[in-house]
Design an enzyme around this catalytic site. Structure first.
Site, PDB file in Angstrom:
ATOM      1  N   ASP A  10       0.884  -1.166   0.000  1.00 30.96           N
ATOM      2  CA  ASP A  10       0.000   0.000   0.000  1.00 30.96           C
ATOM      3  C   ASP A  10       0.920   1.214   0.000  1.00 30.96           C
ATOM      4  O   ASP A  10       2.120   1.110   0.269  1.00 30.96           O
ATOM      5  CB  ASP A  10      -0.868  -0.056   1.273  1.00 30.96           C
ATOM      6  CG  ASP A  10      -1.492   1.274   1.628  1.00 30.96           C
ATOM      7  OD1 ASP A  10      -2.200   1.833   0.760  1.00 30.96           O
ATOM      8  OD2 ASP A  10      -1.254   1.784   2.736  1.00 30.96           O
ATOM      9  N   ASP A  12      -0.225   5.141   0.898  1.00 30.12           N
ATOM     10  CA  ASP A  12      -0.499   6.158   1.924  1.00 30.12           C
ATOM     11  C   ASP A  12      -0.622   5.541   3.315  1.00 30.12           C
ATOM     12  O   ASP A  12      -1.484   4.711   3.540  1.00 30.12           O
ATOM     13  CB  ASP A  12      -1.769   6.933   1.562  1.00 30.12           C
ATOM     14  CG  ASP A  12      -1.570   7.725   0.283  1.00 30.12           C
ATOM     15  OD1 ASP A  12      -2.309   7.497  -0.686  1.00 30.12           O
ATOM     16  OD2 ASP A  12      -0.638   8.550   0.236  1.00 30.12           O
TER      17      ASP A  12
END
Ligand code: XBP
Ligand code: MG
Length: 253
Positions: A10, A12
């Site tokens: 991922d 953020d």
């Protein structure tokens, strides 16, 4: 016994702590430029993070948090236009080097590359944001280190739907049992678990109280040899920072 072949990150909150001092600031710059007296404070933004996607977050704010805001155009067009300017300001922030990678991320990526593990990204954020973050922190050549960068509107349903992870695995022709996912939030772990991926969590200020049930382990950071992580939930099997041996141990569980 399935072999660990792919790490899917991922962005953020995982690669970098981007929300509070990055995305949130860029949203407010776009609101100011548009003459809107909106101020997404640190606290309010934490509530708005319940939805993934910047355009979707603007829509949530207008529909659920504003009283009597009159729009003379379609909300989707309005949100898309405002979001385009937000992305402009966010890219400026990234280019300025204002947002560093989290502890241990660069080391882990380099260790994985040296061990010929395949790398991918599955994120809700806008693709350009990924390019600029990686270029600003690891150099432009790092964009080639990730076989797939699955980002933003490339899939119909954003996290917590599994789509962004399943799309990335389809592109790589890889099964979930040969992968590990790296996440930071409730929406993120719901997405990776729904894609049948074993998931390692690092929390941040906004996600420290999220429910990470189903994740393999929850940490405060990946850490470094002289900067041990703190285990929030789970068994670190004697490791005190995230390296490949730790990942193999987790993957073999
Ligand atoms: C986090 C998100 C994104 C960012 C804002 O994505 O939900 O929407 O908050 O980026 P992830 P955009 O944790 O999956 O990396 O404004 O470009 O959507
Ligand atoms: Mg995230």
């Amino acid at each position: 016994m399935s072999q660990l072949e792919v790490l899917i990150f991922d962005v953020d909150g995982t690669l970098a702590d981007t929300e509070r001092d990055g995305h949130r600031v860029a949203f407010n710059q776009a609101f100011e430029e548009a003459g809107l007296d909106w101020d997404w404070t640190v606290e309010l933004y934490g509530e708005l993070l319940q939805v993934t996607g910047g355009k979707e977050r603007i829509r949530l704010y207008v529909e659920k948090f504003l009283e009597g805001f009159e729009l003379d155009e379609d909300i989707s067009d309005f949100a898309a236009r405002l979001h385009q300017r937000k992305t402009h300001f966010y890219l400026e922030l990234l280019q300025s080097g204002a947002i560093p990678l989290r502890s241990g991320v660069e080391r882990l990526i380099n260790e994985a590359r040296e061990a010929d593990l395949r790398l991918a990204i599955s994120t809700t954020t806008t693709p350009a944001n990924v390019d600029y973050l990686l270029s600003a922190t690891l150099g432009k050549q790092s964009l080639n280190w990730f076989e797939v960068i699955a980002a933003g509107d490339i899939v119909p349903a954003k996290k917590p739907a599994p789509d962004i992870y399943t799309w990335a695995m389809q592109q790589m022709k890889i099964k979930p049992e040969n992968c590990l996912a790296f996440e930071d939030s409730l929406n993120g772990v719901k997405s990776s678990l729904a894609a049948d991926l074993k998931t390692i969590i690092t929390i941040n200020g906004y996600t420290k109280d999220d429910d990470f049930s189903g994740a393999e382990i929850v940490l405060d950071q990946y850490g470094e040899p002289n900067q041990p992580f703190t285990v929030i939930e789970g068994d670190a099997a004697g490791f005190d920072y995230v390296n490949l041996d730790f990942l193999k141990e987790i993957h073999a569980r």
